[in-house]
Design a protein around this motif. Sequence first.
Motif, short mmCIF file in Angstrom:
data_model
loop_
_atom_site.label_atom_id
_atom_site.label_comp_id
_atom_site.label_asym_id
_atom_site.label_seq_id
_atom_site.Cartn_x
_atom_site.Cartn_y
_atom_site.Cartn_z
N PHE A 254 0.83 -1.21 0.00
CA PHE A 254 0.00 0.00 0.00
C PHE A 254 0.87 1.26 0.00
N ILE A 255 1.87 1.30 0.86
CA ILE A 255 2.75 2.48 0.93
C ILE A 255 3.44 2.71 -0.41
N LEU A 256 3.99 1.64 -0.99
CA LEU A 256 4.71 1.77 -2.26
C LEU A 256 3.78 2.21 -3.39
N SER A 257 2.51 1.82 -3.31
CA SER A 257 1.56 2.20 -4.36
C SER A 257 1.21 3.68 -4.32
N ALA A 258 1.54 4.36 -3.21
CA ALA A 258 1.23 5.78 -3.07
C ALA A 258 2.37 6.68 -3.52
N PHE A 277 5.30 15.53 4.20
CA PHE A 277 4.75 14.91 5.41
C PHE A 277 4.52 13.42 5.18
N HIS A 278 3.78 13.09 4.12
CA HIS A 278 3.48 11.68 3.85
C HIS A 278 4.71 10.94 3.33
N THR A 279 5.64 11.67 2.71
CA THR A 279 6.88 11.03 2.28
C THR A 279 7.66 10.52 3.48
N LEU A 280 7.81 11.37 4.51
CA LEU A 280 8.50 10.90 5.71
C LEU A 280 7.78 9.72 6.34
N PHE A 281 6.48 9.84 6.56
CA PHE A 281 5.80 8.81 7.34
C PHE A 281 5.59 7.53 6.54
N GLY A 282 5.60 7.63 5.21
CA GLY A 282 5.63 6.42 4.40
C GLY A 282 6.96 5.70 4.52
N VAL A 283 8.04 6.46 4.38
CA VAL A 283 9.38 5.89 4.50
C VAL A 283 9.61 5.37 5.92
N ALA A 284 9.11 6.11 6.92
CA ALA A 284 9.25 5.68 8.32
C ALA A 284 8.54 4.35 8.54
N GLY A 285 7.34 4.23 7.98
CA GLY A 285 6.61 2.97 8.10
C GLY A 285 7.35 1.82 7.47
N LEU A 286 7.92 2.07 6.29
CA LEU A 286 8.68 1.02 5.61
C LEU A 286 9.91 0.62 6.43
N SER A 287 10.55 1.59 7.09
CA SER A 287 11.71 1.27 7.92
C SER A 287 11.32 0.34 9.05
#
Length: 325
Positions: A254-258, A277-287
């Motif tokens: 889901f994160i990668l699809s965004a 904002f969403h770039t950080l929290f998407g990358v943070a989630g993936l980490s």
Amino acid sequence: MSLELDIPLHVNYIQSLGKNKDDLVYHLTAHLRMNAIYWGLTALCVMNHKDALDREEMIEFVMSCWDDEVGGFGAHPDHDAHMLSTLSAIQILAIQDALDRLDVPRVTKFILSLQQPSGVFAGDSFGETDTRFLYCAVNALSLIGRLSELDVEKTVGYIKLCKNFDGGFGACVGAESHAAQVFVCTAALAILDRLDVIDQETLAWWLAERQLPNGGLNGRPEKLEDVCYSFWVLSSLSILNKVPWIDADKLTSFILSAQDPDNGGIADRPGDQPDVFHTLFGVAGLSILGYPGLDDLDPVYCMPASLTERMGLKKGWKALPRKTA
């Protein structure tokens, strides 16, 4: 749509932000500038590109936002000091190894002056209160080594009052549980070594229930999925050592699809406009999910884990093991 994180494209996206100062959006977002720099810098750190932005230029901008009248930082030069921008400023200076530029006694006084008799914190002198500002105070005082000056019992007492029957926490006493507020309360309690306040199994179940059939996470029941909750939910689960309670593969997809495959950046959901904002929290989630090629993120502070460990601040959180590419 790429099913891999396009790190070079996202680095370029973050580097491009703020370059066009004639853009109306640049001026309309001045009230978020300090936060946005922190979001961008932290995302770059997680993607192992900390040096993609100029260190000295960044530090000079942070110091230009100092509000000498009250002893805190505004979001932009000549803006009033606020708890949100003060925390972001301290986080940036910590990441850039420049905390020696900080007037620690004055900023400590500013932060502590915003605690209310109930134990909650206001964001600034205008008096809006929220558990977010309480977390900002605890986080900031911890980073500058002044946590001993906080009235811990009063602070923890307010968090207790915000706890709901479902195990979650709200923005204030009586407010519904919300994943972002769960994060700020859980992380504040982790910093204060008071996770005993939390009904951990109940809260972890509520957090796991935030995952929708498409893999994304929402912030509360009956709401849409949003990439930013990849951090708000996962951070709390990692503090509770319960990240495996969600479907990591579906959330990763889901994160990668965004991602924006053309210009970089990550949006709140697929097809929407990306933002930092969403770039950080998407990358943070993936980490936290152990995505290969990323650096470890400390979910308590939302900062590089290597930094918080070096500062002696690491708590007992657990992310998923880092995968190999």
